[in-house]
Design a protein around this motif. Structure first.
Motif, mmCIF file in Angstrom:
data_model
loop_
_atom_site.group_PDB
_atom_site.id
_atom_site.type_symbol
_atom_site.label_atom_id
_atom_site.label_comp_id
_atom_site.label_asym_id
_atom_site.label_seq_id
_atom_site.Cartn_x
_atom_site.Cartn_y
_atom_site.Cartn_z
ATOM 1 N N ARG A 153 35.084 -27.615 22.617
ATOM 2 C CA ARG A 153 34.742 -28.836 23.328
ATOM 3 C C ARG A 153 35.354 -30.042 22.637
ATOM 4 O O ARG A 153 35.779 -29.968 21.485
ATOM 5 C CB ARG A 153 33.225 -29.010 23.439
ATOM 6 C CG ARG A 153 32.512 -29.317 22.129
ATOM 7 C CD ARG A 153 31.054 -29.606 22.397
ATOM 8 N NE ARG A 153 30.349 -30.048 21.198
ATOM 9 C CZ ARG A 153 29.138 -30.586 21.207
ATOM 10 N NH1 ARG A 153 28.500 -30.736 22.354
ATOM 11 N NH2 ARG A 153 28.561 -30.965 20.081
ATOM 12 N N GLU A 155 34.689 -34.237 21.859
ATOM 13 C CA GLU A 155 33.656 -35.267 21.778
ATOM 14 C C GLU A 155 34.331 -36.625 21.604
ATOM 15 O O GLU A 155 35.317 -36.757 20.859
ATOM 16 C CB GLU A 155 32.725 -35.004 20.590
ATOM 17 C CG GLU A 155 32.029 -33.664 20.656
ATOM 18 C CD GLU A 155 31.309 -33.306 19.364
ATOM 19 O OE1 GLU A 155 30.608 -32.280 19.335
ATOM 20 O OE2 GLU A 155 31.462 -34.063 18.366
ATOM 21 N N ALA A 168 30.598 -35.769 25.574
ATOM 22 C CA ALA A 168 31.253 -34.502 25.239
ATOM 23 C C ALA A 168 31.594 -33.752 26.523
ATOM 24 O O ALA A 168 30.964 -33.947 27.573
ATOM 25 C CB ALA A 168 30.359 -33.648 24.351
#
Length: 256
Positions: A153, A155, A168
């Motif tokens: 992911r 952020e 995020a």
């Protein structure tokens, strides 16, 4: 990890260091530069690459032959390779057509993360990153003042006026960054020389499987400076006088 950085070749608008005087911006002129906001995006990609060994950075632009200058600058700043989408039918493309072509290029390259500057200096619409994400059917995080990339992911921190807020999204994703994410590093002489040996591929619309450009275009003939400017920097000025006039110009136009 594959990172694709969308960059743009924008016209250089200062001429002969004369501030306050009317001037025109020739959109077909060869003189130009890498969009400043995109320099931050390339730098952020390079920072990620310094922390991971599996990063491949590809800079992508669409535009006339002169746009290769922007790609060369991106390669100097840390991109590993570049793709130049060059096709006469793209002249005057609007934001959606631009996004459609860039999304097709990104899809052909393959990606985990797409980065771009928040906006271009010659348009300022800040719409293309979100459009590209929509066409790719992936999340988008815009106006990132802080960027962190995890394993699965991404952020960001964004200053919404009430402090830095965290957002995020799962990878793959598109992120546009602001100048507050960190000043780009000055390239070394070795990086400048090495950039001349990096691969630059040239693709046409046919290479991307696009048979029609689309009907909508944006035509810009000239852009004139706003009236009322009084500061004028003359090369023959004394250094102190020139510095004062330059500071006044930057202050009036809210660059300082």
């Amino acid at each position: 990890m594959k990172i694709v950085v969308l960059v743009k070749h924008v016209p250089w608008t200062l001429r002969d260091m004369s501030f306050g005087a009317d001037h025109t911006l020739d959109r077909t002129a060869r003189r130009g530069q890498l969009n400043e906001a995109d320099e931050y995006a390339v730098d952020q990609a390079a920072r990620i690459a310094r922390r991971r060994r599996d990063v491949q950075i590809t800079a992508v632009t669409m535009g006339p032959a002169a746009a290769a200058e922007a790609l060369r600058r991106a390669l100097i700043l840390g991109a590993d390779e570049a793709v130049h989408i060059l096709d006469d039918r793209l002249r005057g493309s609007d934001a959606f057509t631009t996004a459609r072509v860039l999304a097709a290029a990104v899809g052909r390259i393959g990606y985990d993360l797409v980065l771009s500057g928040a906006a271009s200096s010659d348009a300022g619409a800040a719409a293309v990153p979100a459009m590209v994400a929509e066409l790719l059917a992936v999340p988008v995080l815009c106006f990132a003042d802080l960027l962190r990339v995890r394993e699965h992911r991404v952020e960001i921190g964004r200053d919404d006026g009430a402090g830095l807020r965290a957002y995020a999204a799962a990878l793959p994703a598109v992120v546009s960054v602001t100048e507050r994410c960190g000043e780009p590093r000055l390239p070394s002489l070795a990086a400048t020389l090495d950039a001349h040996h990096k691969l630059v591929r040239t693709w046409s619309l046919a290479d991307l499987g696009i048979t029609e450009r689309g009907a909508d275009t944006t035509v810009v003939h000239t852009v004139s400076a706003q009236p009322g400017g009084t500061a004028h920097l003359v090369p023959g000025d004394e250094p102190t006088v020139a510095a004062i006039r330059l500071a006044d110009f930057l202050t009036v136009h809210q660059f300082l």
